[in-house]
Structures are given as structure tokens and as C-alpha cells.
Design an enzyme around this catalytic site. Structure first.
Site, PDB file in Angstrom:
ATOM      1  CD  GLU A  45       1.550  -1.011   8.587  1.00  0.00           C
ATOM      2  OE1 GLU A  45       0.333  -1.134   8.821  1.00  0.00           O
ATOM      3  OE2 GLU A  45       2.426  -1.100   9.467  1.00  0.00           O
ATOM      4  CD  GLU A  71       4.264  -7.610  10.713  1.00  0.00           C
ATOM      5  OE1 GLU A  71       4.542  -6.522  10.163  1.00  0.00           O
ATOM      6  OE2 GLU A  71       4.112  -7.710  11.955  1.00  0.00           O
ATOM      7  CG  ASP A 120       7.284   1.794   9.174  1.00  0.00           C
ATOM      8  OD1 ASP A 120       7.183   1.378   8.003  1.00  0.00           O
ATOM      9  OD2 ASP A 120       7.326   1.039  10.164  1.00  0.00           O
ATOM     10  CG  ASP A 157       4.665   1.778  12.344  1.00  0.00           C
ATOM     11  OD1 ASP A 157       5.178   0.645  12.422  1.00  0.00           O
ATOM     12  OD2 ASP A 157       3.585   1.997  11.761  1.00  0.00           O
TER      13      ASP A 157
HETATM   14  O1  KIV Z   1       7.534  -1.219  12.376  1.00  0.00           O
HETATM   15  C1  KIV Z   1       8.174  -2.281  12.192  1.00  0.00           C
HETATM   16  O2  KIV Z   1       9.039  -2.670  12.989  1.00  0.00           O
HETATM   17  C2  KIV Z   1       7.873  -3.067  11.002  1.00  0.00           C
HETATM   18  C3  KIV Z   1       8.506  -4.412  10.885  1.00  0.00           C
HETATM   19  C4  KIV Z   1       7.901  -5.354  11.816  1.00  0.00           C
HETATM   20  C5  KIV Z   1       8.499  -4.904   9.499  1.00  0.00           C
HETATM   21  O3  KIV Z   1       7.134  -2.631  10.176  1.00  0.00           O
END
Ligand code: KIV
Length: 272
Positions: free
Chosen positions: A123, A190, A91, A52
């Protein structure tokens, strides 16, 4: 000799598990479009994340919050059309799974049906446990994401390193164990201290992929536009720039503009 896998065998969630067992590191990068995804896939990347972060990188938003499920599906399907070998993870965007587990399942199913991706990423820990279990029981592989979770940026108030204090570190470890117990096939950590990431990775049987989480995890992920130096303002300590495409593209475009202005492009041999 290069350590990049040259075989054309498709990467699956099982391949990642095998890689962890053998101590072979997993490479993961973001991709949001067909052209870039084909280059990354051919270059031998193991996992492509339709992150995302497209909200920042592709759309120019300040945070990841505005991107919609429809927009993630557009990016995801573009990436899936390009790949021959990599595992594609998409995501679940902010607002598409936090409400309740039925909404979460509906969002995950839309991603799987409309993009052709192989897994989703979400998440959070204990607070989204029911949704994770519901999605997993529908047969959709889930990658977890703990530590600095950008969808919660307004709760954190800053993009600084997470879990430096004991209480937050303990909660992160509990969440990581819970995600594994629920059946997640992998977890992204992260921007957390390297020591904590090492501990999580050694306690978990599933692969742990880090971004700003140090070297003692099972794999690494970066945002492709950062690694290639297309985005030139973002300079966190964890980012290693492997190219300076901002300069290369600027020089090429300046050269083109100059040629057009000076009537040096196109030449007779470039015309019909
Ligand atoms: O959205 C994204 O790019 C991520 C990475 C930073 C792990 O979740």
C-alpha cells in the site's frame, strides 16, 4: 455462454498484461485458507489475493494493522498449496515494509520463499518508492495499492471514499504513474470516484484492478467472505452479494443441532 476461462493454463503477470491489451476483464478475490482457495481456483478466478483483510475476516480484528508477517505467511502457504491455475498475490502486512527498503526486501523474500506465492502487494505511492524498487530488483513482482489504503486508516480517520478533492486526486494519479514507472505489474485502486479510476486505467499500460472504483478499470476485486454473504454486517455500496451463506450456514447448523438433540443424528446407517 460463460466468459469464465476454462483452460488450465496458469495465470502469470504476463497473462494479466495480455488481458488488459485485449480488453478482457480480470477477476480477483481474496483467499486465506486451503479449502476456499481450491474452490475459487477451480471456479476460474484469475488472481487470488491473500489480503491482510485476513486480520478482519479470519481473526476478528477491527483493522488490518495487527496481522503479522508470520500470520500472512501461514495464510499464503495454505492458499498456494490449493491452487492449480490462479496467480497468488500476498499482502505485505503493516509494519513489515514501512521502516526501510532492507526490511521491506527481507519481508518480501520471506513471503516468496515461505509461501510459494507469485507476487506481493504493498500500500502506498512515492513514500514507499525505494522499497518497491528494491523488491522489484530482487525479481519479486509487486502489485501497488492506492486510494483507500486500510493500513493508513488512523491517518484517514474514516473508511469513506478517497481522492474526491483535486489535490488528493492529483497525488493519486502521480503515484499511479510512478508505480508503473518503477515496474509494478498491476495496481489496486480502492474506493475512489469512478471517473478518476477510469482516467488512471486509461493512462496506465499496466492492469488496474478496482474495489469500489467503478466499472471502467481492467478488473475487479472483492473480499470473498463479503461476496458470499458470510460477513453479513458489512454493506458498502460497492459490494454485490452473490450468495447468502450466513443464512445457509445458520440453517444447516441449526438443523444439525436439532437432529443431535432429538437423537436423529447419527442414524444406524451412519454408524459402524
Ligand atoms: O486485504 C485485502 O483484502 C485487500 C483488498 C480489499 C484489495 O487489500
Amino acid at each position: 455462454m460463460s466468459a469464465v476461462r476454462t483452460d488450465s493454463k496458469r495465470i502469470t503477470t504476463h497473462t494479466l498484461q495480455e488481458m488488459k491489451s485485449k480488453g478482457e476483464k480480470i477477476s480477483m478475490l481474496t483467499a486465506y485458507d486451503f479449502s476456499m482457495a481450491s474452490i475459487l481456483d477451480e471456479a476460474g478466478i484469475d488472481v487470488l489475493l491473500v489480503g491482510d483483510s485476513a486480520s478482519n475476516v479470519m481473526a476478528g480484528h477491527e483493522t488490518t494493522l495487527p496481522i503479522t508477517l508470520d500470520q500472512m505467511i501461514y495464510h499464503g502457504s495454505s492458499v498456494v498449496r490449493a491452487i492449480k491455475r490462479s496467480l497468488v498475490v500476498v499482502d505485505l502486512p503493516f509494519g513489515s515494509y514501512q521502516g526501510n527498503s532492507s526490511e521491506a526486501l527481507r519481508s518480501a523474500i520471506r513471503i516468496m520463499k515461505e509461501t510459494g506465492a507469485h507476487a506481493v502487494k504493498m500500500e502506498g505511492g512515492a513514500e514507499i518508492k525505494d522499497s518497491i524498487i528494491r523488491i522489484l530488483s530482487a525479481g519479486v513482482p509487486v502489485m501497488g495499492h492506492l486510494g483507500l489504503t486500510p493500513q493508513s486508516i488512523y491517518k484517514f480517520g474514516t473508511y469513506t471514499v478517497r481522492a474526491k478533492e483535486e489535490e488528493e486526486a492529483n497525488k493519486l494519479m502521480e503515484d499511479a504513474l510512478l508505480l508503473e514507472q518503477c515496474g509494478c505489474f498491476s495496481i489496486v485502486l480502492e474506493k475512489i470516484p469512478s471517473r478518476l479510476a477510469k482516467e488512471v486505467s486509461s493512462k496506465l499500460n499496466i492492469p488496474v484492478i478496482g474495489i469500489g472504483a467503478g466499472p471502467h478499470v481492467d478488473g475487479q476485486v472483492l473480499v470473498t467472505h463479503d461476496l458470499l454473504g458470510i460477513t453479513n454486517q458489512f454493506k458498502p455500496r460497492f459490494l454485490r452479494k452473490y450468495a447468502d451463506l450466513h443464512t445457509i450456514i445458520t440453517e444447516a447448523v441449526t438443523h444439525y443441532v436439532d437432529d443431535v438433540k432429538k437423537k436423529q443424528f447419527p442414524s444406524e446407517s451412519e454408524a459402524y
